[in-house]
Design an enzyme around this catalytic site. Structure first.
Site, PDB file in Angstrom:
ATOM      1  CB  SER A 212      18.725 -12.058  38.983  1.00 20.36           C
ATOM      2  OG  SER A 212      19.207 -13.216  38.319  1.00 20.36           O
TER       3      SER A 212
ATOM      4  N   GLY B 262      12.898 -15.440  36.033  1.00 23.95           N
ATOM      5  CA  GLY B 262      12.240 -16.542  35.733  1.00 23.95           C
ATOM      6  C   GLY B 262      11.697 -17.112  37.171  1.00 23.95           C
ATOM      7  CB  ILE B 263      11.518 -20.594  38.029  1.00 19.74           C
ATOM      8  CG1 ILE B 263      10.716 -21.162  36.812  1.00 19.74           C
ATOM      9  CG2 ILE B 263      11.072 -21.615  39.309  1.00 19.74           C
ATOM     10  CD1 ILE B 263      10.581 -22.718  36.518  1.00 19.74           C
TER      11      ILE B 263
ATOM     12  CE1 TYR C 296      17.595 -26.679  31.123  1.00 19.07           C
ATOM     13  CE2 TYR C 296      16.037 -28.237  30.390  1.00 19.07           C
ATOM     14  CZ  TYR C 296      16.431 -26.964  31.270  1.00 19.07           C
ATOM     15  OH  TYR C 296      15.314 -26.644  32.297  1.00 19.07           O
TER      16      TYR C 296
END
Length: 334
Positions: free
Chosen positions: A19, A21-22, A161
């Site tokens: 839904s 970005g990439i 992350y």
């Protein structure tokens, strides 16, 4: 059973994190090439609009499944939607991801756990679900896991992350070994984007004094989408998207002590925006989706010669030979 790649217009492709970005850039590009796509994310409103857009413009078709990839049952439901609507799938792209900007000592355990639940376990659940559905499918299938250059070059402020992305790479490498040993016709590719101009930082939670950002230079998400869909059509093992990410990873491996000091000093400053924190994040619940680009405007470097050379090694070799020949001819003329 043999693994066989297909052109996009003969594929059904599952995309998580579709839904924004990439993931969104990849889904749209696949559909424009004629693929049938199954889009998954937590944001039903955004998914519905995106599917309507794809189905109205063609030539591909799109359906969606609302799912939190950190929940194994919901991930299995994505596969069931693909089977129900299209009879199965050929490629599964694990793209869903979240980010928290924080020093490790200031990263709350609940947020740290959620990073792993989405970024790591989301890929584990997606990959294992895909294997079970594709292992007996004629021609097998392909799993494409989106890691990050931070898998090779972890950085401060994005420590949690970075750890999830290193885990994604290790998991994917071992899964590939096991599938080969068991002669299961499922290929595994790992795509490691450099900094990309997606809304991930606008969706991210910050435990800093201000809003965080991804370290520049940034690449256009379409560069990643092209790479992902190349891996859906031919063998690609592990590939970095963006020469800057690859260069910095190599530099750190050559002089790790110096790099640690330089990165430890630079990154917290470079990743600070001076802007107020965003009022909401998508860490624990769905955020506002529907945008491919940071700030909603196309931006970022639109090509990566390094990545293109990796995807087309014969062209790179040919170019090198050509340059060498020109150099030798110039020397002879002298």
């Amino acid at each position: 059973m043999e693994h066989r790649y297909k052109p996009l217009d003969r594929q059904t492709i599952v995309v998580t994190g579709a839904s924004s970005g990439i993931g969104l850039a990849t889904a749209r590009r696949a559909a424009r090439s004629g693929a049938q796509v199954v889009l998954a994310s937590r944001s039903e409103e955004a998914l519905r609009k995106i599917c309507d857009e794809i189905n109205n413009s063609g030539p591909g078709r799109a359906v969606y499944a609302v799912a939190d990839v950190g929940d194994e049952v919901q991930v299995q439901n994505i596969a069931e939607v693909a089977v129900k609507e299209f009879g199965g799938f050929d490629t599964w792209i694990n793209d869903a991801g979240v980010v928290v900007f924080a020093e490790l000592r200031k990263l709350p355990t609940k947020d740290h756990e959620r990073l792993f639940q989405t970024n790591y376990f989301g890929i584990v659940f997606g990959s294992l679900t895909a294997v079970e559905h594709m292992r007996n499918r004629l021609g097998g299938g392909t799993i494409i896991n989106i890691a990050s250059t931070n898998a090779d070059m972890p950085v401060p402020i994005l420590g949690g992350y970075s750890a999830t992305k290193a885990a994604v790479k290790a998991f994917s490498d071992v899964l590939r070994m096991e599938l080969l040993e068991q002669d299961i016709p499922v290929a595994v590719s790992v795509v490691k984007p450099s900094g990309i101009a997606t809304p991930i930082s606008e969706h991210g939670l910050s435990h800093m004094e201000d809003r965080g950002k991804v370290m520049p230079p940034l690449y256009d998400p379409e560069v990643v989408a092209r790479t992902i869909l190349a891996a859906a059509q031919r063998p690609v093992r592990n590939i970095t998207v963006g020469g800057t990410g690859r260069f910095t990873s190599i530099a750190r491996s050559l002089v790790p002590g110096l790099a640690d000091r330089a990165i430890g000093w630079l990154l917290p400053r470079v990743q600070s925006t001076g802007l107020p924190k965003m009022p909401d994040s998508n860490l624990h619940s769905a955020g506002e989706d529907g945008q491919v680009y940071l700030s909603g405007q196309r931006q970022g470097l639109r090509a990566s010669p390094y990545t293109r050379a990796r995807l087309h090694p014969n062209l790179a070799v040919g170019a090198t030979i050509g340059l060498a020949a020109l150099f030798l001819m110039s020397q002879r003329r002298r």
